[in-house]
Structures are given as C-alpha cells and as structure tokens.
Design a protein around this motif. Structure first.
Motif, PDB file in Angstrom:
ATOM      1  N   UNK A  80       0.799  -1.217   0.000  1.00  0.00           N
ATOM      2  CA  UNK A  80       0.000   0.000   0.000  1.00  0.00           C
ATOM      3  C   UNK A  80       0.838   1.276   0.000  1.00  0.00           C
ATOM      4  N   UNK A  81       2.154   1.150   0.105  1.00  0.00           N
ATOM      5  CA  UNK A  81       3.020   2.320  -0.037  1.00  0.00           C
ATOM      6  C   UNK A  81       3.062   2.825  -1.464  1.00  0.00           C
ATOM      7  N   UNK A  82       2.638   2.005  -2.417  1.00  0.00           N
ATOM      8  CA  UNK A  82       2.549   2.436  -3.811  1.00  0.00           C
ATOM      9  C   UNK A  82       1.305   3.318  -3.912  1.00  0.00           C
ATOM     10  N   UNK A  83       1.509   4.568  -4.233  1.00  0.00           N
ATOM     11  CA  UNK A  83       0.403   5.528  -4.323  1.00  0.00           C
ATOM     12  C   UNK A  83      -0.025   5.672  -5.777  1.00  0.00           C
ATOM     13  N   UNK A  84      -1.291   5.896  -5.983  1.00  0.00           N
ATOM     14  CA  UNK A  84      -1.808   6.142  -7.326  1.00  0.00           C
ATOM     15  C   UNK A  84      -2.453   7.512  -7.301  1.00  0.00           C
ATOM     16  N   UNK A  85      -1.867   8.431  -8.070  1.00  0.00           N
ATOM     17  CA  UNK A  85      -2.373   9.795  -8.114  1.00  0.00           C
ATOM     18  C   UNK A  85      -3.131  10.059  -9.388  1.00  0.00           C
ATOM     19  N   UNK A 127       3.351   7.165  -8.010  1.00  0.00           N
ATOM     20  CA  UNK A 127       3.413   5.708  -8.129  1.00  0.00           C
ATOM     21  C   UNK A 127       4.804   5.182  -8.460  1.00  0.00           C
ATOM     22  N   UNK A 128       5.807   6.035  -8.442  1.00  0.00           N
ATOM     23  CA  UNK A 128       7.148   5.639  -8.851  1.00  0.00           C
ATOM     24  C   UNK A 128       7.710   4.559  -7.935  1.00  0.00           C
TER      25      UNK A 128
END
Length: 166
Positions: A33-38, A47-48
């Motif tokens: 969940x540390x992967x963010x989607x903007x 999301x990098x």
C-alpha cells in the motif's frame, strides 16, 4: 495470467488480468500500500517504484511487463528501521501529507545511487517529474542534499550509496 516477480527481495506470484497496471497489482493484489496512485497518467510521480533498479511510473507499466523483474517499493527501502534517506526526509520535514513521498524516495534513491553527491540543480532536475502539493520542495531538496553530503563525508551508513536507501 500469472505474474512472477521479486518485490522488496521476496518472490511474489499472483494471477491478474493482462491489462492490470503494475501499480494496481502491487497495491491491491500483493498488498504493498506504499505504492500511491495519483493521476493514473504518469504525470505526478506518486506511483514511482524501482524496477530492476530504475525508476518506473507503475501506473504506466503493465504488471505483465514486470514479470520476472525485481521491484522495490517504499516498503523495501528499509528493513527494520528507516534508512538514511528516509531518516533525512523525517529530520528535514520533507513530507507533509506523505502522498508523494514514496515516489520522491524512489527517485532520490536512484539519483543517489547514480550520483552519490548531487548538486542542488541535479536534485531539482531528478525530482522535477514528481509533484508535491504540500511542501514547496525546499525541504525535499534539503533532505536529499543532506544524504549527498553524508555520502561525501563517508558517514551515510547502511543504504547510503547502494540505491536501497541512498
């Protein structure tokens, strides 16, 4: 289709639709969940992640394209404690809402691996593709520069130059 990859040093496998993005696969199927989607268009940088050591906008990469790859998310930058880069972000107040932070950390890790003692201009160029709506970037630049200075002095500690935390 079945996707096999290594995430943060651990083998992972799951089935997904061929059109599923790497961001959604990591976040929803594997629980990172540390992967963010903007923006979902590759423009904001939230999301990098690192794919085989290089930054990638995971919202623009299909999970199938990462099959067989080694992926590092923000969760993999440190093991039991914050690495020098994460600690520097904390120390320099380089985050506020924290939404952009995982992508910023991935970009900074790649930069510091390639250029252990970057100039301010190199730092600003490296993070220019990552949007932050809260900080004004000054503290982010200061945090990355501080790790570069620690690298110059040889005091960065574990993760200082290996790309995992640099």
């Amino acid at each position: 289709m079945r996707i096999d990859l290594t995430v943060n040093g651990r083998a992972q496998a799951a089935h997904c639709e061929p059109r599923r993005t790497l961001a959604d696969f990591l976040r929803h199927d594997l629980g990172f969940t540390g992967v963010r989607v903007g923006c979902e268009h590759g423009a904001c940088g939230s999301c990098t992640v690192l794919v085989d050591g290089a930054t990638a906008r995971s919202c623009c990469v299909l999970a199938a394209q990462a099959d067989g790859s080694e992926v590092t998310t923000v969760e993999g930058l440190a093991t039991t404690s914050l690495n020098p880069l994460q600690e520097s972000f904390r120390r320099h107040h380089a985050l506020q809402c924290g939404f952009c932070t995982p992508g910023m950390l991935a970009v900074a890790a790649e930069l510091l691996r390639e250029v252990p003692t970057p100039t301010e201009a190199e730092i600003r160029t490296a993070i220019s593709g990552n949007l932050c709506r809260c900080t004004g970037y000054h503290n982010i630049v200061a945090a990355i520069a501080a790790v570069g200075e620690e690298n110059r002095r040889g005091t960065a500690g574990e993760g200082g130059r290996d790309g995992q935390g640099a």
